[in-house]
Design a protein around this motif. Structure first.
Motif, PDB file in Angstrom:
ATOM      1  N   LEU A 143     -15.845   8.975   4.839  1.00 19.09           N
ATOM      2  CA  LEU A 143     -16.456   8.759   3.722  1.00 19.09           C
ATOM      3  C   LEU A 143     -17.069   7.261   3.484  1.00 19.09           C
ATOM      4  CD1 LEU A 143     -13.684  10.350   1.620  1.00 19.09           C
ATOM      5  CD2 LEU A 143     -15.805  11.218   2.054  1.00 19.09           C
ATOM      6  N   LYS A 144     -16.857   6.399   4.560  1.00 18.11           N
ATOM      7  CA  LYS A 144     -17.336   5.184   4.624  1.00 18.11           C
ATOM      8  C   LYS A 144     -16.987   4.184   3.490  1.00 18.11           C
ATOM      9  CE  LYS A 144     -20.183   5.752   8.124  1.00 18.11           C
ATOM     10  NZ  LYS A 144     -19.707   5.665   9.249  1.00 18.11           N
ATOM     11  N   SER A 145     -15.443   4.453   3.065  1.00 15.68           N
ATOM     12  CA  SER A 145     -14.927   3.734   1.947  1.00 15.68           C
ATOM     13  C   SER A 145     -13.894   2.620   2.353  1.00 15.68           C
ATOM     14  CB  SER A 145     -14.108   4.965   1.182  1.00 15.68           C
ATOM     15  OG  SER A 145     -12.999   5.307   1.919  1.00 15.68           O
ATOM     16  N   LEU A 146     -13.930   1.686   1.680  1.00 18.39           N
ATOM     17  CA  LEU A 146     -13.002   0.572   1.716  1.00 18.39           C
ATOM     18  C   LEU A 146     -11.640   0.608   1.364  1.00 18.39           C
ATOM     19  CD1 LEU A 146     -15.470  -2.339   0.971  1.00 18.39           C
ATOM     20  CD2 LEU A 146     -14.982  -1.465   3.054  1.00 18.39           C
ATOM     21  N   LEU A 147     -10.680   0.331   2.136  1.00  8.65           N
ATOM     22  CA  LEU A 147      -9.188   0.312   1.584  1.00  8.65           C
ATOM     23  C   LEU A 147      -8.730  -0.933   1.246  1.00  8.65           C
ATOM     24  CD1 LEU A 147      -8.308   2.639   4.497  1.00  8.65           C
ATOM     25  CD2 LEU A 147      -8.629   3.272   2.406  1.00  8.65           C
ATOM     26  N   PRO A 148      -8.222  -1.099   0.217  1.00 12.46           N
ATOM     27  CA  PRO A 148      -7.633  -2.363  -0.253  1.00 12.46           C
ATOM     28  C   PRO A 148      -6.507  -2.923   0.466  1.00 12.46           C
ATOM     29  CG  PRO A 148      -7.033  -0.648  -1.995  1.00 12.46           C
ATOM     30  CD  PRO A 148      -7.924  -0.279  -0.884  1.00 12.46           C
ATOM     31  N   LEU A 149      -6.389  -4.226   0.624  1.00 12.37           N
ATOM     32  CA  LEU A 149      -5.384  -4.977   1.294  1.00 12.37           C
ATOM     33  C   LEU A 149      -4.497  -5.876   0.191  1.00 12.37           C
ATOM     34  CD1 LEU A 149      -7.124  -6.443   4.517  1.00 12.37           C
ATOM     35  CD2 LEU A 149      -5.243  -4.868   4.526  1.00 12.37           C
ATOM     36  N   SER A 150      -3.409  -5.855   0.111  1.00  7.01           N
ATOM     37  CA  SER A 150      -2.643  -6.588  -0.957  1.00  7.01           C
ATOM     38  C   SER A 150      -2.041  -7.693  -0.541  1.00  7.01           C
ATOM     39  CB  SER A 150      -1.598  -5.361  -1.624  1.00  7.01           C
ATOM     40  OG  SER A 150      -0.701  -6.232  -2.428  1.00  7.01           O
ATOM     41  N   ASP A 151      -1.787  -8.744  -1.073  1.00  6.37           N
ATOM     42  CA  ASP A 151      -1.109  -9.894  -0.728  1.00  6.37           C
ATOM     43  C   ASP A 151       0.384  -9.920  -1.246  1.00  6.37           C
ATOM     44  OD1 ASP A 151      -1.088 -10.422  -3.328  1.00  6.37           O
ATOM     45  OD2 ASP A 151      -2.247 -12.532  -3.374  1.00  6.37           O
ATOM     46  N   GLY A 152       0.632  -8.690  -2.005  1.00  6.86           N
ATOM     47  CA  GLY A 152       2.200  -8.495  -2.254  1.00  6.86           C
ATOM     48  C   GLY A 152       2.478  -9.090  -3.657  1.00  6.86           C
ATOM     49  N   LYS A 153       1.552 -10.292  -4.053  1.00  6.57           N
ATOM     50  CA  LYS A 153       1.915 -10.784  -5.491  1.00  6.57           C
ATOM     51  C   LYS A 153       1.111 -10.542  -6.509  1.00  6.57           C
ATOM     52  CE  LYS A 153       3.244 -14.533  -2.285  1.00  6.57           C
ATOM     53  NZ  LYS A 153       2.933 -15.748  -1.714  1.00  6.57           N
ATOM     54  N   LYS A 154      -0.183 -10.407  -6.190  1.00  7.68           N
ATOM     55  CA  LYS A 154      -1.211 -10.301  -7.674  1.00  7.68           C
ATOM     56  C   LYS A 154      -1.583  -8.875  -7.257  1.00  7.68           C
ATOM     57  CE  LYS A 154      -2.417 -14.894  -7.066  1.00  7.68           C
ATOM     58  NZ  LYS A 154      -3.411 -15.986  -6.665  1.00  7.68           N
ATOM     59  N   LYS A 155      -2.281  -8.575  -8.550  1.00 10.01           N
ATOM     60  CA  LYS A 155      -2.916  -7.103  -8.481  1.00 10.01           C
ATOM     61  C   LYS A 155      -4.170  -7.026  -7.924  1.00 10.01           C
ATOM     62  CE  LYS A 155      -0.027  -5.477 -12.312  1.00 10.01           C
ATOM     63  NZ  LYS A 155      -0.171  -4.942 -13.666  1.00 10.01           N
ATOM     64  N   LYS A 156      -4.871  -8.225  -7.911  1.00  7.27           N
ATOM     65  CA  LYS A 156      -6.111  -8.257  -7.532  1.00  7.27           C
ATOM     66  C   LYS A 156      -6.032  -8.280  -5.654  1.00  7.27           C
ATOM     67  CE  LYS A 156     -10.390 -11.155  -6.835  1.00  7.27           C
ATOM     68  NZ  LYS A 156     -10.812 -12.433  -7.314  1.00  7.27           N
ATOM     69  N   PRO A 157      -7.014  -7.264  -4.851  1.00  9.34           N
ATOM     70  CA  PRO A 157      -6.776  -7.342  -3.514  1.00  9.34           C
ATOM     71  C   PRO A 157      -7.128  -8.713  -2.978  1.00  9.34           C
ATOM     72  CG  PRO A 157      -8.281  -5.511  -4.490  1.00  9.34           C
ATOM     73  CD  PRO A 157      -7.911  -6.244  -5.512  1.00  9.34           C
TER      74      PRO A 157
END
Length: 170
Positions: A143-157
């Motif tokens: 699908l050529k989609s991006l998958l989010p990475l999390s820093d584990g603290k903030k809701k922003k990827p």
């Protein structure tokens, strides 16, 4: 693909006084399982910068869950110097080595900033973590989609994981 399968059940019982207690029932499948070889191309986009001077030097670590808890590292990429949008070399591996032929098993994917000496060490900063199965990585490639990475603290990827390619080779 499963070439042959035999099923067998066994019961382990323990006699305690006049009582018989069933300790466990196990269904066992035996057979020859043919594992695919998979080529996986990973990149990251818009990684959070962890360096004060210049840009991060990212590398990716992929781990599989252990039976007793925790994770075992199964792959570490090369470090890409001074970039927030790395394209790592494609990985070639046997599917069974990663997930025991279970495409829905979540793998742990971590992106680090290499801070100095060559190779992973305790001084490297974690940029982001994600948990994805081979099935999800394959779908992201199609699908050529991006998958989010999390820093584990903030809701922003803290960045996006991009699956450039996913191919099963026999």
């Amino acid at each position: 693909a499963v070439v042959s399968t035999q099923s067998k059940q066994w019961y382990q019982r323990r006699v305690h006084g006049d009582n018989t207690i069933t300790v466990g029932t196990v269904a066992e499948n035996r057979g020859t399982v043919m594992s695919s070889t998979i080529s996986l191309g990973l990149s990251a986009r818009d990684l959070k910068d962890k360096d004060f001077f210049g840009k991060s030097d990212p590398y990716v670590v992929i781990s599989r869950p252990n039976m007793g808890g925790g994770f075992s590292t199964i792959l570490t990429s090369e470090t890409k110097q001074n970039t927030l949008n790395p394209d790592w070399d494609d990985f070639l591996f046997k599917e069974a080595e990663w997930n025991g032929n279970d495409k829905e098993l979540n793998l742990k994917i971590e992106v680090y900033d290499d801070d100095g000496k060559k190779g992973p060490d305790g001084k490297d900063d974690l940029i982001g973590t994600a948990f994805y199965s081979l099935k999800q990585l394959e779908a992201a490639a199609l699908l050529k989609s991006l998958l989010p990475l999390s820093d584990g603290k903030k809701k922003k990827p803290s960045g996006q994981l991009c699956v450039r390619s996913y191919r099963e080779l026999q």
